[in-house]
Every structure is written in structure tokens, then in C-alpha cells.
Design a protein around this motif. Structure first.
Motif, short mmCIF file in Angstrom:
data_model
loop_
_atom_site.label_atom_id
_atom_site.label_comp_id
_atom_site.label_asym_id
_atom_site.label_seq_id
_atom_site.Cartn_x
_atom_site.Cartn_y
_atom_site.Cartn_z
N THR A 21 0.84 -1.20 0.00
CA THR A 21 0.00 0.00 0.00
C THR A 21 0.87 1.25 0.00
N GLU A 24 2.38 1.60 -3.41
CA GLU A 24 1.39 1.60 -4.50
C GLU A 24 1.70 0.53 -5.54
N VAL A 25 2.00 -0.67 -5.04
CA VAL A 25 2.16 -1.84 -5.90
C VAL A 25 1.33 -2.98 -5.31
N SER A 26 1.31 -4.12 -5.99
CA SER A 26 0.54 -5.25 -5.48
C SER A 26 1.35 -5.99 -4.40
N GLN A 28 1.73 -9.10 -4.34
CA GLN A 28 2.50 -10.10 -5.08
C GLN A 28 3.86 -9.54 -5.50
N THR A 29 3.88 -8.28 -5.90
CA THR A 29 5.13 -7.66 -6.33
C THR A 29 6.10 -7.53 -5.16
N ASN A 31 6.17 -9.43 -2.52
CA ASN A 31 6.61 -10.80 -2.24
C ASN A 31 7.71 -11.25 -3.23
N ALA A 32 7.47 -10.96 -4.52
CA ALA A 32 8.43 -11.37 -5.55
C ALA A 32 9.77 -10.65 -5.37
N LYS A 37 12.77 -12.84 -6.86
CA LYS A 37 12.26 -13.36 -8.14
C LYS A 37 11.97 -12.24 -9.13
N PHE A 38 11.90 -11.02 -8.63
CA PHE A 38 11.64 -9.88 -9.51
C PHE A 38 12.50 -8.70 -9.06
N ASP A 39 13.24 -8.13 -10.01
CA ASP A 39 14.05 -6.95 -9.70
C ASP A 39 13.23 -5.69 -10.00
N PRO A 40 13.09 -4.80 -9.02
CA PRO A 40 12.28 -3.60 -9.27
C PRO A 40 13.00 -2.65 -10.23
N SER A 41 12.21 -1.79 -10.87
CA SER A 41 12.79 -0.75 -11.72
C SER A 41 13.50 0.27 -10.82
N LEU A 44 11.09 2.43 -8.74
CA LEU A 44 10.51 1.71 -7.59
C LEU A 44 11.58 1.49 -6.52
N THR B 6 -6.76 2.48 -2.55
CA THR B 6 -5.43 1.87 -2.59
C THR B 6 -5.16 1.30 -3.98
N TYR B 7 -3.88 0.94 -4.20
CA TYR B 7 -3.52 0.32 -5.48
C TYR B 7 -4.33 -0.95 -5.71
N ALA B 8 -4.46 -1.77 -4.64
CA ALA B 8 -5.15 -3.05 -4.77
C ALA B 8 -6.61 -2.86 -5.21
N ARG B 10 -7.80 -0.26 -6.92
CA ARG B 10 -7.81 0.20 -8.33
C ARG B 10 -7.52 -0.95 -9.27
N ASP B 73 0.95 -2.39 -11.64
CA ASP B 73 2.34 -2.16 -11.25
C ASP B 73 3.27 -2.91 -12.21
N GLU B 74 4.57 -2.62 -12.11
CA GLU B 74 5.50 -3.08 -13.16
C GLU B 74 5.60 -4.60 -13.29
N MET B 75 5.51 -5.35 -12.18
CA MET B 75 5.62 -6.80 -12.29
C MET B 75 4.35 -7.41 -12.91
N ILE B 76 3.21 -6.92 -12.43
CA ILE B 76 1.94 -7.43 -12.97
C ILE B 76 1.85 -7.12 -14.47
N THR B 132 0.57 -14.54 -12.01
CA THR B 132 0.60 -13.51 -10.95
C THR B 132 0.20 -14.11 -9.61
N TYR B 135 2.84 -15.65 -6.83
CA TYR B 135 3.58 -14.86 -5.84
C TYR B 135 2.69 -14.59 -4.63
#
Lengths: 64, 135
Positions: A21, A24-26, A28-29, A31-32, A37-41, A44, B6-8, B10, B73-76, B132, B135
């Protein structure tokens, strides 16, 4: 790329959902990223660094 | 349910819009084809009307999907774009194979086969995107 995100989050007593929150990402992101498992930009990564008040290199480390 | 604002929240709203617009598009195509199949002699006006409806809902669905991806977001976004690329590739492979088989007169391609390609692409896209949930 390795990182200390999980440790830093735990120090703040935040859940992955709380951190997601704030960033402002999920969830899942978050967690990854924590699991490597995921490199942020860069934007971010800077946002994460600002949130914890640390330079990027204190949070993210090169594998090599 | 995620907290409003929140992002979730949206992301959920945008994803639901994408699903509903896809379903509306698929339904409009199915109803249009059923309407044309049941019409004794479809008038040119009716055919143009059906084409305009398909075009309108199709463009709206594309815009809803673009809006959803832009606000993810970027990963999704990365996962769904990879899923779209896979779907596009599989669709071309299947379509190419069908055209070869049709040219060799082993099968014939009618609108039902084309309809199945739509279903295949939808299933492929959704399956790819389910990564998705890992994760």
C-alpha cells in the motif's frame, strides 16, 4: 539481485500488504521482490529507499 | 476486499472492467453471428449495424485493457504483457497450421473454427496471467 526488504519490513512491523500500500504496488510484487524473483525498476527502488530512509545500495545488492 | 483508494482496489476494479469488457465483446460477436445465422435474408443495414456494434465494443474493450495495463504495477504488467505475447504467438502458430491443413484439403475452416480461435486466445491469455497468483 539480493535485497534486505524482508528484514527492513519486519523491523517496521509491516505486513507485505502494508508495504504494498505504501509503495502503491501489489502484494505479489512485494513478495516477488523479497524473494529475489523480480528486480524492481530504478524508480521503484528509489521509492523503496525513500520509504525506509536508506540509500539504495543499503537495500539492494549485486549478486556477483 | 481491498481498502478503497489503494492500489489493490484500483487494480481489482480495472481487472474486473477488463474481464467484463472481454465477455461483452465475446457475447456481442456470438449474438451477432447467431442473429445473422437466424435471419432469413440479412439486409445490408443489419450487417453494417452488427459490424458497427462489434467495432464499437471491440475498441472499448481494447481501451479498457490498455488502461488496466497502464495502471498495473511493473511486475503485474510484465507478466500480462508476456502472456499476451505468448497468446499472440500460439494464435499465429495454430492459425498457420489450420491454413496449411485447409490448403491441403484435410480440414475446412468455417466460422466455428475461427470462433474457437477466439476462445483459445482468451484461455491462453488468462492462463498466462495466472502466473501472478504464484507470488
Amino acid at each position: 539481485m539480493k535485497n534486505r526488504l524482508k528484514v527492513l519490513r519486519a523491523e517496521q512491523n509491516w505486513t507485505q500488504a502494508n508495504l504494498a500500500t505504501e509503495l502503491e504496488v501489489s502484494r505479489q510484487t512485494v513478495n516477488a521482490i523479497e524473494k529475489g524473483k523480480f528486480d524492481p525498476s530504478l524508480p521503484l527502488a528509489f521509492k523503496i529507499a525513500r520509504l525506509f530512509g536508506l540509500p539504495i545500495e543499503k537495500i539492494f545488492f549485486d549478486d556477483q | 476486499m481491498p481498502k478503497p483508494g489503494t492500489y489493490a482496489a484500483r487494480e481489482l476494479k480495472n481487472a474486473l472492467w477488463a474481464v467484463f469488457s472481454s465477455l461483452a465483446w465475446g457475447l456481442s460477436i456470438a449474438l451477432s453471428i447467431a442473429g445473422l445465422a437466424n435471419a432469413q435474408e440479412p439486409t445490408l443495414f443489419f450487417v453494417i449495424f452488427v459490424l458497427v456494434i462489434n467495432f464499437g465494443i471491440g475498441v472499448a474493450a481494447v481501451m479498457v485493457h490498455v488502461h488496466w495495463l497502464k495502471n498495473s504495477d511493473e511486475m503485474i504488467r510484465k507478466i500480462w504483457i508476456e502472456s499476451m505475447a505468448m497468446t499472440f504467438g500460439v494464435l499465429w502458430i495454430v492459425l498457420g497450421s489450420l491454413l496449411i491443413l485447409a490448403k491441403a484439403e484435410i480440414i475446412s475452416i468455417d466460422h466455428k473454427v475461427v470462433g474457437l480461435l477466439f476462445v483459445l486466445s482468451g484461455v491462453g491469455f488468462a492462463t498466462g496471467g495466472f502466473r501472478t497468483l504464484r507470488y
